[in-house]
Design a protein around this motif. Structure first.
Motif, PDB file in Angstrom:
ATOM      1  N   GLU A 131      16.305  33.068 -49.330  1.00 40.37           N
ATOM      2  CA  GLU A 131      17.717  32.909 -48.644  1.00 40.37           C
ATOM      3  C   GLU A 131      18.788  32.575 -49.774  1.00 40.37           C
ATOM      4  O   GLU A 131      19.892  33.488 -49.628  1.00 40.37           O
ATOM      5  CB  GLU A 131      17.641  31.360 -47.774  1.00 40.37           C
ATOM      6  CG  GLU A 131      18.949  31.182 -47.349  1.00 40.37           C
ATOM      7  CD  GLU A 131      19.076  29.768 -46.545  1.00 40.37           C
ATOM      8  OE1 GLU A 131      19.956  29.611 -45.905  1.00 40.37           O
ATOM      9  OE2 GLU A 131      18.003  28.881 -46.661  1.00 40.37           O
ATOM     10  N   ARG A 135      22.002  34.950 -50.123  1.00 36.21           N
ATOM     11  CA  ARG A 135      23.557  34.791 -50.533  1.00 36.21           C
ATOM     12  C   ARG A 135      24.130  35.208 -51.611  1.00 36.21           C
ATOM     13  O   ARG A 135      25.229  35.456 -51.716  1.00 36.21           O
ATOM     14  CB  ARG A 135      23.438  32.973 -50.509  1.00 36.21           C
ATOM     15  CG  ARG A 135      23.557  32.363 -49.325  1.00 36.21           C
ATOM     16  CD  ARG A 135      23.700  30.784 -49.442  1.00 36.21           C
ATOM     17  NE  ARG A 135      23.511  30.289 -48.415  1.00 36.21           N
ATOM     18  CZ  ARG A 135      22.619  29.196 -48.306  1.00 36.21           C
ATOM     19  NH1 ARG A 135      21.779  28.755 -49.492  1.00 36.21           N
ATOM     20  NH2 ARG A 135      22.299  28.433 -47.066  1.00 36.21           N
ATOM     21  N   SER A 143      22.007  31.057 -40.292  1.00 35.59           N
ATOM     22  CA  SER A 143      21.901  29.888 -41.215  1.00 35.59           C
ATOM     23  C   SER A 143      20.664  28.934 -40.952  1.00 35.59           C
ATOM     24  O   SER A 143      20.443  28.189 -41.756  1.00 35.59           O
ATOM     25  CB  SER A 143      23.275  28.858 -40.774  1.00 35.59           C
ATOM     26  OG  SER A 143      22.950  28.697 -39.574  1.00 35.59           O
ATOM     27  N   THR A 166      22.517  28.392 -34.761  1.00 40.94           N
ATOM     28  CA  THR A 166      22.501  29.512 -35.778  1.00 40.94           C
ATOM     29  C   THR A 166      23.854  30.378 -35.355  1.00 40.94           C
ATOM     30  O   THR A 166      24.440  30.226 -34.438  1.00 40.94           O
ATOM     31  CB  THR A 166      21.329  30.276 -35.747  1.00 40.94           C
ATOM     32  OG1 THR A 166      21.210  31.086 -36.915  1.00 40.94           O
ATOM     33  CG2 THR A 166      20.938  30.897 -34.287  1.00 40.94           C
TER      34      THR A 166
END
Length: 170
Positions: A131, A135, A143, A166
């Protein structure tokens, strides 16, 4: 519909990223014992099939042990949703190595999701840092990590509203 499937650093193709095109007719050709059947058996996982239906654990290792043996092992599917948008789902094992985890991505698959390059050095990204990797590269993703095959199946097959808890729409 499915566009392509990627396998990252698994027992079939260790230390590699390979893909199988699935958007039209596909033919998988290779030598006997090279993993053709093992690759093809992965397609039902995209639709939410249980791991136990794909690998008979009495005949070989568990699904995770066979297809996702390392923290840097992933299964990835790129697909076109009902609105015609290209999306992806990346699958890896959880920390206990007993369950699958699903991460939805708004967009297609790309090598930079899974690899870190420094000159000639190439390193696969371990799933605990996946994750953060998304990002860092500005890759839009859900999310919330989906940790239940039942929930994933509901999202991918359109039974569940994926916008609940989400920001990703499958």
């Amino acid at each position: 519909g499915l566009i392509r499937m990627g396998v990252v650093d698994n027992n079939i193709l260790p230390g590699r990223i390979d893909e199988v095109p699935l958007d039209d007719h596909a033919v998988v050709l290779a030598e006997n014992g090279s993993g053709k059947t093992s690759l093809i058996q992965l397609v039902p996982i995209f639709y939410g099939e249980k791991m136990s239906a794909v690998v008979n654990s009495r005949e070989r290792d568990t699904f995770i042990g066979h297809y996702l043996p390392r923290q840097s092992s992933y299964l990835a599917f790129e697909y076109r949703n009902a609105r015609g948008e290209i999306r992806s789902v990346v699958i890896h094992s959880d920390g206990s190595r007993e369950r699958l985890q699903y991460r939805f991505v708004r967009g297609g698959l790309c090598e930079q999701m899974f690899l870190m390059r420094d000159g000639d050095q190439v390193e696969f990204i371990a799933s605990p840092g996946f994750e953060q990797r998304l990002r860092a590269h500005g890759i839009d993703h859900a999310s919330r990590l989906v940790t239940s095959t039942r929930t994933y199946r509901g999202i991918i097959q359109g039974w569940t509203d994926p916008t609940v808890n989400t920001r990703h729409r499958a």
